[in-house]
Write a protein that holds these residues in place. Structure first.
Motif, PDB file in Angstrom:
ATOM      1  N   CYS A   1       0.878  -1.039  -0.241  1.00 32.30           N
ATOM      2  CA  CYS A   1       0.499  -0.357   0.353  1.00 32.30           C
ATOM      3  C   CYS A   1       0.873   1.390  -0.116  1.00 32.30           C
ATOM      4  O   CYS A   1       1.916   1.343   1.034  1.00 32.30           O
ATOM      5  CB  CYS A   1      -0.835   0.319   0.962  1.00 32.30           C
ATOM      6  SG  CYS A   1      -1.704   1.687   1.246  1.00 32.30           S
ATOM      7  N   ILE A   2       0.530   2.392  -0.806  1.00 33.74           N
ATOM      8  CA  ILE A   2       1.484   3.414  -1.050  1.00 33.74           C
ATOM      9  C   ILE A   2       0.615   4.483  -1.041  1.00 33.74           C
ATOM     10  O   ILE A   2      -0.477   4.378  -1.239  1.00 33.74           O
ATOM     11  CB  ILE A   2       1.850   2.937  -1.986  1.00 33.74           C
ATOM     12  CG1 ILE A   2       2.979   4.917  -2.321  1.00 33.74           C
ATOM     13  CG2 ILE A   2       1.581   2.887  -3.405  1.00 33.74           C
ATOM     14  CD1 ILE A   2       4.245   4.372  -4.073  1.00 33.74           C
ATOM     15  N   GLY A   3       1.073   5.725  -0.156  1.00 35.65           N
ATOM     16  CA  GLY A   3       0.838   6.895   0.224  1.00 35.65           C
ATOM     17  C   GLY A   3       1.235   8.401  -0.884  1.00 35.65           C
ATOM     18  O   GLY A   3       1.808   8.145  -0.950  1.00 35.65           O
ATOM     19  N   VAL A   4       0.130   8.913  -2.025  1.00 36.37           N
ATOM     20  CA  VAL A   4       0.926   9.950  -2.578  1.00 36.37           C
ATOM     21  C   VAL A   4       0.172  11.706  -2.446  1.00 36.37           C
ATOM     22  O   VAL A   4      -1.449  10.783  -1.995  1.00 36.37           O
ATOM     23  CB  VAL A   4       0.602   9.366  -4.239  1.00 36.37           C
ATOM     24  CG1 VAL A   4       1.606   8.297  -3.857  1.00 36.37           C
ATOM     25  CG2 VAL A   4      -1.008   9.269  -4.412  1.00 36.37           C
TER      26      VAL A   4
ATOM     27  N   GLY B 260      -6.826   2.933  -8.705  1.00 39.07           N
ATOM     28  CA  GLY B 260      -5.505   4.026  -7.788  1.00 39.07           C
ATOM     29  C   GLY B 260      -4.959   5.118  -8.523  1.00 39.07           C
ATOM     30  O   GLY B 260      -3.353   5.193  -8.920  1.00 39.07           O
ATOM     31  N   ARG B 261      -5.761   4.854  -9.929  1.00 40.44           N
ATOM     32  CA  ARG B 261      -5.057   6.342 -10.806  1.00 40.44           C
ATOM     33  C   ARG B 261      -5.293   7.601 -10.355  1.00 40.44           C
ATOM     34  O   ARG B 261      -6.237   7.488  -9.685  1.00 40.44           O
ATOM     35  CB  ARG B 261      -5.377   6.647 -11.792  1.00 40.44           C
ATOM     36  CG  ARG B 261      -5.195   5.046 -12.729  1.00 40.44           C
ATOM     37  CD  ARG B 261      -5.207   4.799 -13.943  1.00 40.44           C
ATOM     38  NE  ARG B 261      -4.572   3.329 -14.300  1.00 40.44           N
ATOM     39  CZ  ARG B 261      -4.162   2.810 -13.903  1.00 40.44           C
ATOM     40  NH1 ARG B 261      -2.613   3.591 -14.089  1.00 40.44           N
ATOM     41  NH2 ARG B 261      -3.542   1.813 -14.998  1.00 40.44           N
ATOM     42  N   SER B 262      -5.021   8.568 -10.648  1.00 40.58           N
ATOM     43  CA  SER B 262      -5.128   9.954 -10.576  1.00 40.58           C
ATOM     44  C   SER B 262      -5.254  11.086 -11.538  1.00 40.58           C
ATOM     45  O   SER B 262      -4.968  10.573 -12.892  1.00 40.58           O
ATOM     46  CB  SER B 262      -3.817  10.943  -9.732  1.00 40.58           C
ATOM     47  OG  SER B 262      -2.830  10.102  -8.647  1.00 40.58           O
TER      48      SER B 262
ATOM     49  N   TRP C 113       3.714  -6.239  -9.941  1.00 38.41           N
ATOM     50  CA  TRP C 113       4.451  -7.777  -9.265  1.00 38.41           C
ATOM     51  C   TRP C 113       3.870  -8.175  -8.011  1.00 38.41           C
ATOM     52  O   TRP C 113       4.150  -8.993  -7.834  1.00 38.41           O
ATOM     53  CB  TRP C 113       5.827  -7.493  -9.474  1.00 38.41           C
ATOM     54  CG  TRP C 113       6.147  -6.380  -9.072  1.00 38.41           C
ATOM     55  CD1 TRP C 113       6.350  -4.692  -9.121  1.00 38.41           C
ATOM     56  CD2 TRP C 113       6.376  -5.709  -7.625  1.00 38.41           C
ATOM     57  NE1 TRP C 113       7.140  -3.699  -8.614  1.00 38.41           N
ATOM     58  CE2 TRP C 113       6.290  -4.417  -6.986  1.00 38.41           C
ATOM     59  CE3 TRP C 113       6.700  -7.161  -6.027  1.00 38.41           C
ATOM     60  CZ2 TRP C 113       7.190  -4.294  -5.871  1.00 38.41           C
ATOM     61  CZ3 TRP C 113       6.858  -6.486  -5.332  1.00 38.41           C
ATOM     62  CH2 TRP C 113       7.132  -5.379  -4.660  1.00 38.41           C
ATOM     63  N   ALA C 114       3.223  -7.713  -7.047  1.00 38.31           N
ATOM     64  CA  ALA C 114       2.757  -7.127  -5.774  1.00 38.31           C
ATOM     65  C   ALA C 114       1.752  -8.523  -6.647  1.00 38.31           C
ATOM     66  O   ALA C 114       0.609  -7.829  -6.944  1.00 38.31           O
ATOM     67  CB  ALA C 114       2.851  -6.379  -4.912  1.00 38.31           C
ATOM     68  N   PRO C 115       0.669  -8.938  -5.667  1.00 39.67           N
ATOM     69  CA  PRO C 115      -0.411  -9.507  -5.591  1.00 39.67           C
ATOM     70  C   PRO C 115      -1.616  -8.955  -5.159  1.00 39.67           C
ATOM     71  O   PRO C 115      -2.733  -8.848  -6.289  1.00 39.67           O
ATOM     72  CB  PRO C 115       0.064 -10.916  -5.200  1.00 39.67           C
ATOM     73  CG  PRO C 115       1.040 -11.299  -4.564  1.00 39.67           C
ATOM     74  CD  PRO C 115       2.082  -9.701  -4.739  1.00 39.67           C
ATOM     75  N   LEU C 116      -1.296  -7.699  -4.423  1.00 44.47           N
ATOM     76  CA  LEU C 116      -2.489  -7.183  -3.454  1.00 44.47           C
ATOM     77  C   LEU C 116      -1.833  -6.231  -3.757  1.00 44.47           C
ATOM     78  O   LEU C 116      -0.204  -5.746  -3.391  1.00 44.47           O
ATOM     79  CB  LEU C 116      -2.492  -7.621  -2.809  1.00 44.47           C
ATOM     80  CG  LEU C 116      -3.285  -9.320  -2.328  1.00 44.47           C
ATOM     81  CD1 LEU C 116      -3.122  -9.006  -0.633  1.00 44.47           C
ATOM     82  CD2 LEU C 116      -4.880  -9.426  -2.890  1.00 44.47           C
ATOM     83  N   VAL C 117      -2.491  -4.425  -4.565  1.00 44.20           N
ATOM     84  CA  VAL C 117      -2.001  -3.427  -4.475  1.00 44.20           C
ATOM     85  C   VAL C 117      -2.408  -2.559  -4.426  1.00 44.20           C
ATOM     86  O   VAL C 117      -4.209  -2.199  -5.104  1.00 44.20           O
ATOM     87  CB  VAL C 117      -1.175  -3.206  -6.126  1.00 44.20           C
ATOM     88  CG1 VAL C 117      -0.014  -1.470  -6.099  1.00 44.20           C
ATOM     89  CG2 VAL C 117      -0.080  -4.173  -5.804  1.00 44.20           C
ATOM     90  N   ARG C 118      -2.217  -1.387  -3.646  1.00 41.94           N
ATOM     91  CA  ARG C 118      -3.572  -0.336  -3.247  1.00 41.94           C
ATOM     92  C   ARG C 118      -2.686   1.065  -3.031  1.00 41.94           C
ATOM     93  O   ARG C 118      -1.494   1.167  -2.139  1.00 41.94           O
ATOM     94  CB  ARG C 118      -4.601  -0.375  -1.675  1.00 41.94           C
ATOM     95  CG  ARG C 118      -4.960   0.962  -1.563  1.00 41.94           C
ATOM     96  CD  ARG C 118      -5.585   0.597  -0.254  1.00 41.94           C
ATOM     97  NE  ARG C 118      -6.579   2.119   0.540  1.00 41.94           N
ATOM     98  CZ  ARG C 118      -7.001   1.616   1.694  1.00 41.94           C
ATOM     99  NH1 ARG C 118      -7.460   1.165   2.318  1.00 41.94           N
ATOM    100  NH2 ARG C 118      -7.213   2.897   2.161  1.00 41.94           N
TER     101      ARG C 118
END
Length: 402
Positions: A152-155, A163-165, A186-191
């Motif tokens: 999970c990544i915060g921007v 997941g798009r801006s 490449w990661a199974p679960l992404v946020r």
């Protein structure tokens, strides 16, 4: 190295029930699982054996083998394989990137911090630096990408449900979120999410809003950003724009989306330039190149009259911001979060004194976060953990038998 392979569906609900129990339990027996889940003994044991096969539980030595057996048949004991995969949380801020790698119980294994060069702030460079920081953190934890279950990544940009801006007139949002959802495929679960929204996740999980269903986490250092939670749900909007503060450009008494630290520094510098400071005062003695928001807040906390005057003004703006957010979203609580929270006590005290008493709705409670500068990455790990709990059974790990 862990290899995560999608598993076939559907699966018995008993597996989800036992895994959910195991995630928060220490070692446990079939009886413990039965009592927690309401399953029959046979169903609970079958579920535990299946979870061992999937590599998500491990069977421990029984009481006889552990040396504590007295009489009767020793019970089989199990525990979550918290080393079966790792979680990755990222705070990809405008200037700083923080990556934390944890085990499945969210216990930290490694942390990586980077400072970005703003003169090279293009999307491709930012994306490469973020991925390099993730890889370095994984390496420090003696893991690699194949070990990752959830990221999970915060921007600092609005982010939609995909997941798009959206587009920004200056391209800023695209630079802050340069198709990271694709870069992390490449990661199974992404946020990928807005940083203030993840701050709200952190505050609601272990922070100042724990147990509260209606609240706002206000990131307020350099720029304003709000993570809005209503009825226990983080609000997003069609384009991810809930919590964007550009509307304050048009609010009298606020005038911009500048954060509390930015305002404190700007007003202190204006007072210096205008000769408005007390001769020989502590604020006047600070070189202009060192006069940032933190310096002003620290001097106010130590009683400097000029700094306190600036802080009182900033507090009045915060009160106006809280009043507007209160009328828009009706939160029970507004939490001032992020790095600025460490020195914002005087500002919040001033804001509480300035909160209007004639609002149509009750004014929100205004509180200070204690999660500090890592609030976003803390929320990212919490969000990654939720994804992992919900979908760990969709993958078979290298620890699985066969």
């Amino acid at each position: 190295m862990t290899t995560l392979i999608p598993t076939a569906a559907p699966r018995p609900a008993s597996l989800d029930a036992v895994l959910a129990y195991a995630w928060d339990a220490a070692d446990f027996t079939a009886t413990d699982a039965m009592e927690a889940t309401g399953l029959t003994r046979t169903t609970a044991i079958d579920a535990m054996d299946a979870l061992v096969e999937l590599g998500l539980l491990r069977e421990l030595p029984n009481a006889r083998e552990a040396g504590s057996y007295r009489k009767g048949r020793p019970a089989r004991r199990f525990e979550l394989r918290d080393d079966a995969a790792v979680l990755v949380g990222v705070d990809a801020g405008h200037v700083h990137v923080t990556v934390v790698v944890t085990d499945l119980r969210s216990r930290p294994l490694a942390t990586q911090r980077r400072t970005l060069e703003l003169d090279r702030d293009d999307g491709a460079t930012r994306r490469a630096l973020i991925l390099a920081a993730i890889d370095d953190a994984l390496g420090t934890a003696h893991k690699d990408r194949a070990d990752v279950l959830a990221v999970c990544i915060g921007v600092p940009a609005p982010v939609n449900s995909l997941g798009r801006s959206p587009r920004h007139p200056t391209g800023f949002w695209a630079r802050m979120n340069p198709d990271l959802i694709d870069a992390l495929a490449w990661a199974p679960l992404v946020r990928v999410d807005n940083d203030a929204s993840l701050a709200a996740v952190a505050e609601g999980t272990i922070g100042a809003a724990a147990g509260c269903r209606d609240y706002i986490a206000l990131l307020a250092g350099a720029r304003l950003g709000a993570g809005v939670v209503v009825d226990g749900n983080v609000l997003r909007g069609a384009h991810g724009g809930v919590g964007e503060m550009v509307a304050f450009d048009h609010v009298e008494g606020v005038g911009s989306a500048d954060g509390l630290g930015t305002r404190a520094a700007a007003w202190a510098l204006a007072a210096v330039a205008g000769g408005e400071l007390s001769p020989g005062g502590a604020l006047a003695a600070v070189p202009p190149t060192e006069l940032d928001g933190r310096a002003v807040l620290e001097l106010a906390a130590h009683g400097d009259a000029d700094a306190r005057a600036v802080v009182e003004r900033v507090g009045g703006v915060l009160a106006r911001i809280v009043s507007v957010l209160g009328s828009m979203f009706d939160p029970e609580r507004v939490v001032v979060s992020g790095a600025i929270s460490a020195g914002v006590d005087e500002v919040v005290a001033a804001a509480r004194r300035s909160l209007p008493t004639d609002l149509d709705l009750p004014a929100p409670e205004l509180v200070i976060s204690r999660l500090g500068a890592d609030v976003v990455v803390t929320g990212a790990i919490a969000a990654a953990s939720v994804m992992a709990r919900d979908r760990a059974l969709d993958f078979r790990t290298a620890a699985a038998r066969g």
